[in-house]
Design an enzyme around this catalytic site. Structure first.
Site, PDB file in Angstrom:
ATOM      1  N   ASP A 149      -4.928  55.312  79.058  1.00 31.00           N
ATOM      2  CA  ASP A 149      -5.121  55.305  80.317  1.00 31.00           C
ATOM      3  C   ASP A 149      -4.909  56.808  80.752  1.00 31.00           C
ATOM      4  OD1 ASP A 149      -5.223  55.501  83.079  1.00 31.00           O
ATOM      5  OD2 ASP A 149      -4.478  53.465  83.270  1.00 31.00           O
ATOM      6  N   LYS A 177      -8.885  57.809  91.550  1.00 31.31           N
ATOM      7  CA  LYS A 177      -7.623  58.623  91.568  1.00 31.31           C
ATOM      8  C   LYS A 177      -8.129  60.283  91.465  1.00 31.31           C
ATOM      9  CE  LYS A 177      -5.712  54.679  91.725  1.00 31.31           C
ATOM     10  NZ  LYS A 177      -5.087  54.115  90.745  1.00 31.31           N
ATOM     11  N   TYR A 232       0.641  50.844  84.505  1.00 31.29           N
ATOM     12  CA  TYR A 232       0.163  50.477  86.039  1.00 31.29           C
ATOM     13  C   TYR A 232       0.474  48.936  86.237  1.00 31.29           C
ATOM     14  CZ  TYR A 232      -2.961  50.103  90.012  1.00 31.29           C
ATOM     15  OH  TYR A 232      -3.602  49.831  91.279  1.00 31.29           O
ATOM     16  N   ARG A 261     -28.348  46.813  86.977  1.00 27.86           N
ATOM     17  CA  ARG A 261     -27.016  46.416  86.275  1.00 27.86           C
ATOM     18  C   ARG A 261     -26.976  47.038  85.131  1.00 27.86           C
ATOM     19  NH1 ARG A 261     -27.030  42.286  83.702  1.00 27.86           N
ATOM     20  NH2 ARG A 261     -27.991  40.852  85.242  1.00 27.86           N
TER      21      ARG A 261
HETATM   22  C1  LIG Z   1      -4.897  53.016  89.898  1.00 21.24           C
HETATM   23  C2  LIG Z   1      -4.702  52.804  88.580  1.00 21.24           C
HETATM   24  C3  LIG Z   1      -5.390  51.828  87.807  1.00 21.24           C
HETATM   25  C4  LIG Z   1      -6.351  50.865  88.391  1.00 21.24           C
HETATM   26  O1  LIG Z   1      -7.351  51.311  89.018  1.00 21.24           O
HETATM   27  P1  LIG Z   1      -8.253  50.934  90.237  1.00 21.24           P
HETATM   28  O2  LIG Z   1      -9.430  51.768  90.301  1.00 21.24           O
HETATM   29  O3  LIG Z   1      -7.042  50.545  91.213  1.00 21.24           O
HETATM   30  O4  LIG Z   1      -8.652  49.252  89.802  1.00 21.24           O
HETATM   31  C5  LIG Z   1      -4.959  51.790  86.454  1.00 21.24           C
HETATM   32  N1  LIG Z   1      -4.208  52.617  85.908  1.00 21.24           N
HETATM   33  C6  LIG Z   1      -3.637  53.622  86.512  1.00 21.24           C
HETATM   34  C7  LIG Z   1      -2.632  54.658  86.058  1.00 21.24           C
HETATM   35  C8  LIG Z   1      -3.915  54.095  87.841  1.00 21.24           C
HETATM   36  O5  LIG Z   1      -3.300  54.627  88.709  1.00 21.24           O
END
Ligand SMILES: *Cc1c(COP(=O)(O)O)cnc(C)c1O
Length: 390
Positions: free
Chosen positions: A180, A205, A108, A56
């Site tokens: 983000d 992504k 998001y 961890r």
């Molecule tokens: C998908 C997404 C998230 C969340 O991520 P997960 O891996 O699904 O938990 C946060 N911000 C953006 C812009 C996203 O497209």
């Protein structure tokens, strides 16, 4: 022990995407970082170990991933998590009950849900504002404000935030500034250079890029933040497994190649859509008709494969997303394969209706994630489906 490449910043982005954070494995010399599928590490005597005690806390595969993306973002420390939302959860744990966060209104859906349904219940306060206007952020300031959180471009409305202007504002007030960067990736945009304190990713992504794992990352270049985030990562334990880290690490090696193709396909498809009469609104920052195109050119070196458009007719939008053959009807984005989605009923269903309509996220909005297939085939697929949905 693995190390970031010596003199890391002497190398260009594409070289670092393949190599940064990785060294040949010491036992055999394996060139690719192994999947260290272990929970623990041997100690040669009490308290004597090689820097690894429990998985961890430390895992060499995870470290390679963390160092790789830290290098790409121009940061010094990376922290990997089991999902993008687990990364955001860690960021919010930096704050206390009573602290106030100013957040982009079009973040998001899951980020909005985590803030409002979990952290607001625990006493944190959130104000969601349209960050296209920095004045809206200034007006939302309170004596309790501790953090400003944004996405740019946003999902799915493709609104941009002026990263430099927000950096100046947060610096003047001493707020934590969190961006983000999932949509743009460090290939096209590096928020730390504009003053961001923390860059967040859903590794799920574009960074991984192959729709075969879920993960998140935080990147910083401040030692004090690195220490606190590392503490929370270990204390709360939202870490990814080594197999998922390895998949992301492999995906990252082709990030520049993939992003160039996503971008080329995004421009081609958006350009073609802009000539279609049935489309009432088109959202793609790479088009000169986008109201923030000039800002996009200033702070991004490419625009990627995300496009949203409005058909003005909810029933037709529903028919369209069911008729494409290459674009698969699915949540998520950023993979090599093209996806199509209906944000109002899929990715953004958890966003309150009033907020959705306030920002133009209508029931007739369609979102595309253009993959890396042949651009002509993608246009052909949309043309056939648009005609079939009439
Ligand atoms: C998908 C997404 C998230 C969340 O991520 P997960 O891996 O699904 O938990 C946060 N911000 C953006 C812009 C996203 O497209």
């Amino acid at each position: 022990m693995t190390r970031i490449l010596p003199h890391d910043h002497d190398y260009h982005f594409a070289t670092r995407s393949v190599h940064a954070g990785q060294v040949p494995e010491p036992l055999s010399g394996a060139v690719m970082t192994p999947i260290y599928q272990t929970s623990t590490y041997i100690q040669s005597a009490l308290g004597q170990h090689r820097g690894y005690e429990y998985a961890r806390t430390q895992n060499p595969t995870r470290e390679a991933l963390e160092r790789n993306v830290a290098s790409l973002e121009g940061g010094t420390h990376g922290f990997a998590f089991g999902s993008g939302l687990a990364a955001l959860d860690t960021v919010l744990k930096l704050l206390k009950s009573g602290d106030h966060v100013i957040c982009g209104e079009n973040v998001y859906g899951g980020s909005h849900r985590l803030m409002q349904r979990i952290y607001a219940e625990l006493g944190q306060r959130f104000t969601f504002v349209d960050m296209r206007e920095i004045g809206n952020v200034e007006r939302a300031l309170t004596p309790a404000t501790r953090m400003v959180y944004c996405e740019t471009p946003t999902n799915p409305m493709m609104h941009l935030v002026d990263l430099g202007a927000l950096g100046d504002l947060t610096q003047a007030h001493g707020f934590l500034y969190v961006v983000d960067n999932t949509f743009a990736t460090p290939y096209f945009q590096r928020p730390l250079e504009s003053g961001a304190d923390i860059v967040l990713h859903s590794t799920t992504k574009y960074l991984n890029g192959h729709s075969d794992m879920v993960g998140g990352l935080l990147i910083v270049s401040r030692d004090d933040l690195a220490e606190r985030l590392g503490f929370i990562q270990n204390a709360a334990g939202g870490v990814p497994g080594p197999m998922d880290c390895w998949l992301a690490l492999r995906g990252l090696k082709t990030l520049p190649l993939r992003m160039r193709q996503h971008d080329a396909n995004g421009r081609l498809v958006a350009g073609w859509l802009s000539g279609r009469r049935e489309i009432t609104r088109l959202y793609y920052p790479g088009l000169p008709s986008h109201p923030q195109h000039e800002l996009a050119c200033r702070q991004m070196s490419g625009f990627g494969g995300m496009i949203a458009f409005d058909l003005g007719d909810p029933a037709r939008a529903r028919r369209l997303v069911e008729q494409t053959r290459i674009f698969a009807l699915a949540e998520s984005l950023g993979g090599v394969e093209s996806l199509i989605g209906h944000p109002a009923s899929m990715t953004h269903a958890s966003v309150p209706l009033a907020m959705r309509s306030g920002m133009g996220l209508t029931d007739s909005l369609v979102r595309l994630s253009c993959g890396v297939e042949d651009g002509g085939d993608l246009v052909g697929d949309l043309e056939r489906a648009l005609e079939g949905s009439a």
